[in-house]
Design a protein around this motif. Structure first.
Motif, PDB file in Angstrom:
ATOM      1  N   VAL A 225     -13.287  17.082  -0.608  1.00  0.00           N
ATOM      2  CA  VAL A 225     -13.768  18.367  -0.071  1.00  0.00           C
ATOM      3  C   VAL A 225     -12.621  19.264   0.384  1.00  0.00           C
ATOM      4  CG1 VAL A 225     -15.999  17.404   0.580  1.00  0.00           C
ATOM      5  CG2 VAL A 225     -14.164  17.478   2.279  1.00  0.00           C
ATOM      6  N   THR A 226     -11.406  18.918  -0.011  1.00  0.00           N
ATOM      7  CA  THR A 226     -10.244  19.718   0.398  1.00  0.00           C
ATOM      8  C   THR A 226     -10.381  21.176  -0.005  1.00  0.00           C
ATOM      9  OG1 THR A 226      -8.699  17.858   0.405  1.00  0.00           O
ATOM     10  CG2 THR A 226      -7.765  20.042   0.014  1.00  0.00           C
ATOM     11  N   LEU A 227     -10.682  21.424  -1.265  1.00  0.00           N
ATOM     12  CA  LEU A 227     -10.738  22.804  -1.739  1.00  0.00           C
ATOM     13  C   LEU A 227     -11.863  23.600  -1.069  1.00  0.00           C
ATOM     14  CD1 LEU A 227      -9.526  24.993  -3.458  1.00  0.00           C
ATOM     15  CD2 LEU A 227     -10.802  24.120  -5.433  1.00  0.00           C
ATOM     16  N   PRO A 228     -13.094  23.085  -0.982  1.00  0.00           N
ATOM     17  CA  PRO A 228     -14.127  23.830  -0.251  1.00  0.00           C
ATOM     18  C   PRO A 228     -13.739  24.121   1.197  1.00  0.00           C
ATOM     19  CG  PRO A 228     -15.130  22.067  -1.517  1.00  0.00           C
ATOM     20  CD  PRO A 228     -13.650  21.887  -1.640  1.00  0.00           C
ATOM     21  N   MET A 229     -13.082  23.170   1.859  1.00  0.00           N
ATOM     22  CA  MET A 229     -12.662  23.398   3.248  1.00  0.00           C
ATOM     23  C   MET A 229     -11.613  24.499   3.335  1.00  0.00           C
ATOM     24  SD  MET A 229     -12.607  19.734   5.272  1.00  0.00           S
ATOM     25  CE  MET A 229     -11.676  20.446   6.636  1.00  0.00           C
ATOM     26  N   ILE A 230     -10.669  24.500   2.404  1.00  0.00           N
ATOM     27  CA  ILE A 230      -9.646  25.555   2.394  1.00  0.00           C
ATOM     28  C   ILE A 230     -10.287  26.923   2.180  1.00  0.00           C
ATOM     29  CG2 ILE A 230      -7.707  26.500   1.049  1.00  0.00           C
ATOM     30  CD1 ILE A 230      -6.801  23.579   0.624  1.00  0.00           C
ATOM     31  N   LEU A 231     -11.209  26.985   1.236  1.00  0.00           N
ATOM     32  CA  LEU A 231     -11.859  28.262   0.933  1.00  0.00           C
ATOM     33  C   LEU A 231     -12.730  28.748   2.092  1.00  0.00           C
ATOM     34  CD1 LEU A 231     -12.777  27.631  -2.811  1.00  0.00           C
ATOM     35  CD2 LEU A 231     -10.868  28.972  -1.898  1.00  0.00           C
ATOM     36  N   ALA A 232     -13.171  27.808   2.944  1.00  0.00           N
ATOM     37  CA  ALA A 232     -13.944  28.173   4.132  1.00  0.00           C
ATOM     38  C   ALA A 232     -13.047  28.607   5.293  1.00  0.00           C
ATOM     39  CB  ALA A 232     -14.819  26.999   4.569  1.00  0.00           C
TER      40      ALA A 232
ATOM     41  N   MET B 131      -3.094  22.914  -6.505  1.00  0.00           N
ATOM     42  CA  MET B 131      -4.490  23.243  -6.211  1.00  0.00           C
ATOM     43  C   MET B 131      -4.630  23.806  -4.797  1.00  0.00           C
ATOM     44  SD  MET B 131      -7.788  20.763  -5.722  1.00  0.00           S
ATOM     45  CE  MET B 131      -7.343  20.525  -3.990  1.00  0.00           C
ATOM     46  N   VAL B 132      -3.995  23.164  -3.835  1.00  0.00           N
ATOM     47  CA  VAL B 132      -4.076  23.615  -2.439  1.00  0.00           C
ATOM     48  C   VAL B 132      -3.473  25.008  -2.297  1.00  0.00           C
ATOM     49  CG1 VAL B 132      -3.208  23.174  -0.105  1.00  0.00           C
ATOM     50  CG2 VAL B 132      -4.186  21.304  -1.454  1.00  0.00           C
ATOM     51  N   ARG B 133      -2.324  25.206  -2.943  1.00  0.00           N
ATOM     52  CA  ARG B 133      -1.669  26.510  -2.860  1.00  0.00           C
ATOM     53  C   ARG B 133      -2.555  27.605  -3.458  1.00  0.00           C
ATOM     54  NH1 ARG B 133       2.903  24.407  -4.775  1.00  0.00           N
ATOM     55  NH2 ARG B 133       3.313  23.383  -2.807  1.00  0.00           N
ATOM     56  N   LEU B 134      -3.162  27.308  -4.594  1.00  0.00           N
ATOM     57  CA  LEU B 134      -4.062  28.281  -5.226  1.00  0.00           C
ATOM     58  C   LEU B 134      -5.274  28.557  -4.344  1.00  0.00           C
ATOM     59  CD1 LEU B 134      -3.948  26.941  -8.898  1.00  0.00           C
ATOM     60  CD2 LEU B 134      -3.086  29.165  -8.117  1.00  0.00           C
ATOM     61  N   GLY B 135      -5.790  27.519  -3.695  1.00  0.00           N
ATOM     62  CA  GLY B 135      -6.906  27.703  -2.776  1.00  0.00           C
ATOM     63  C   GLY B 135      -6.538  28.598  -1.611  1.00  0.00           C
ATOM     64  N   LEU B 136      -5.368  28.371  -1.029  1.00  0.00           N
ATOM     65  CA  LEU B 136      -4.908  29.211   0.090  1.00  0.00           C
ATOM     66  C   LEU B 136      -4.688  30.655  -0.345  1.00  0.00           C
ATOM     67  CD1 LEU B 136      -2.431  26.663   1.711  1.00  0.00           C
ATOM     68  CD2 LEU B 136      -4.550  27.508   2.749  1.00  0.00           C
ATOM     69  N   GLU B 137      -4.351  30.836  -1.623  1.00  0.00           N
ATOM     70  CA  GLU B 137      -4.164  32.190  -2.171  1.00  0.00           C
ATOM     71  C   GLU B 137      -5.477  32.798  -2.667  1.00  0.00           C
ATOM     72  OE1 GLU B 137      -1.314  31.534  -5.240  1.00  0.00           O
ATOM     73  OE2 GLU B 137       0.356  31.174  -3.833  1.00  0.00           O
ATOM     74  N   ARG B 138      -6.581  32.043  -2.525  1.00  0.00           N
ATOM     75  CA  ARG B 138      -7.926  32.483  -2.934  1.00  0.00           C
ATOM     76  C   ARG B 138      -8.037  32.680  -4.448  1.00  0.00           C
ATOM     77  NH1 ARG B 138      -8.538  30.664   1.300  1.00  0.00           N
ATOM     78  NH2 ARG B 138      -9.784  31.415   3.048  1.00  0.00           N
ATOM     79  N   LYS B 139      -7.239  31.920  -5.193  1.00  0.00           N
ATOM     80  CA  LYS B 139      -7.347  31.920  -6.652  1.00  0.00           C
ATOM     81  C   LYS B 139      -8.309  30.794  -7.035  1.00  0.00           C
ATOM     82  CE  LYS B 139      -2.804  33.996  -7.302  1.00  0.00           C
ATOM     83  NZ  LYS B 139      -1.409  33.808  -7.785  1.00  0.00           N
ATOM     84  N   VAL B 140      -9.601  31.093  -6.871  1.00  0.00           N
ATOM     85  CA  VAL B 140     -10.628  30.061  -6.836  1.00  0.00           C
ATOM     86  C   VAL B 140     -10.797  29.364  -8.182  1.00  0.00           C
ATOM     87  CG1 VAL B 140     -13.066  29.598  -6.342  1.00  0.00           C
ATOM     88  CG2 VAL B 140     -11.802  31.290  -4.985  1.00  0.00           C
TER      89      VAL B 140
END
Length: 293
Positions: free
Chosen positions: A193-200, A220-229
């Motif tokens: 659930v890392t990516l959903p949590m980051i996007l939240a 993946m984490v970096r892209l999530g933090l940059e909102r590149k979903v």
């Protein structure tokens, strides 16, 4: 605590065939993280089989990681337990100068009340010379640190700077993110659930799968933090099967099999943990080859 945003990994402790600590393999693993985009390293967490290490072996692991890291990445040290006095004494006496923060798990086995959990971390906060990351993992501790308790601690103690949230409950994580004080970090402790949590609104992850596939997972984490979903979810689904596999027969048996396939260490664990069976080892082997090729 900007240095704790992104991808941290919970390092394993590799063993030789005689069950001694394999410092050469540990050095290789640290370099593998540095070379492939990991943001910080967590030393002596659950994944390190810390419960089976002697005091001398813990010092050996710490010193090996510090030397291999050579000040390249921030380091977090696992300092926790269900004996509050013992944790406080360790924080008062240990040299923590090489570490950015400590990761401290909610007391296990004792099953304290929420007030007991609060008082435990109050004592730790008053003793620790460096910032503290709370660790909530009900599957291991048999008690859930509720958002109300976490937020009370975050508001009352400035050196409690983050939580590694591994309850496997995205709604609980979102409540923490919604109500947390400014600057407090909600870090995923659950790879799936890392990516959903980051996007939240989460700050990243302290990961197990990330140390096996540091390039892919940190991207993946970096892209999530940059909102590149869309780009982030492409990588999530690339590694999702591997996440399930490494936890299927316990941690760190699965991730040690990944490292064995990658040629970084032997897949040797200390009892009561045992290796994954041959069926899972074969599936992990095939999956690793798909991801890294």
């Amino acid at each position: 605590m900007q240095s704790l945003i992104g991808t941290g990994v919970a390092l394993i402790t590799p063993f030789k065939k005689d069950l001694s600590v394999d410092t050469e393999a540990l050095t290789k693993i640290v370099h593998y993280q540095i070379d492939n985009g990991i943001d910080y390293l967590v030393v002596l967490g659950t994944t390190a089989e810390t419960a089976t290490l002697t005091t001398a072996e813990k010092e050996l692991v710490i010193n090996t990681v510090i030397k291999a890291n050579n000040n390249k990445l921030p380091l977090v040290l696992g300092v926790g337990g269900n004996n509050t006095y013992q944790v406080v004494e360790e924080l008062k006496t240990r040299d923590l100068s090489s570490f950015t923060a400590v990761l401290s798990v909610s007391p296990y086995y004792n099953k304290p009340t929420q007030e007991g959990i609060y008082q435990h971390f109050k004592a730790i906060a008053e003793a620790s010379p460096i910032p503290i990351i709370l660790y909530n993992v009900p599957g291991r501790t048999a008690s859930n640190m509720l958002p109300s308790t976490v937020l009370r601690l975050a508001n009352d103690f400035k050196n409690i700077v983050a939580i590694k949230e591994a309850a496997g409950d995205i709604v609980q994580a979102m409540k923490l993110i919604q109500h947390k004080p400014e600057g407090f970090l909600v870090i995923s402790g659950d790879d799936m659930v890392t990516l959903p949590m980051i996007l939240a609104g989460g700050a990243g992850v302290i990961s197990v799968i990330g140390e096996g596939f540091p390039k892919q997972f940190s991207t993946m984490v970096r892209l999530g933090l940059e909102r590149k979903v869309e780009e982030a979810y492409q990588i999530h689904y690339q590694v999702a099967d591997a996440i399930d596999m490494i936890f299927e027969q316990g941690n760190p048996a699965g991730i040690k099999e990944v490292f064995h396939v990658l040629g970084l260490c032997e897949n040797i664990l200390r009892l009561p943990l045992v290796n994954v069976n041959e069926d899972l080892a074969n599936r992990i082997r095939q999956t690793v080859k798909k991801i890294v090729n």
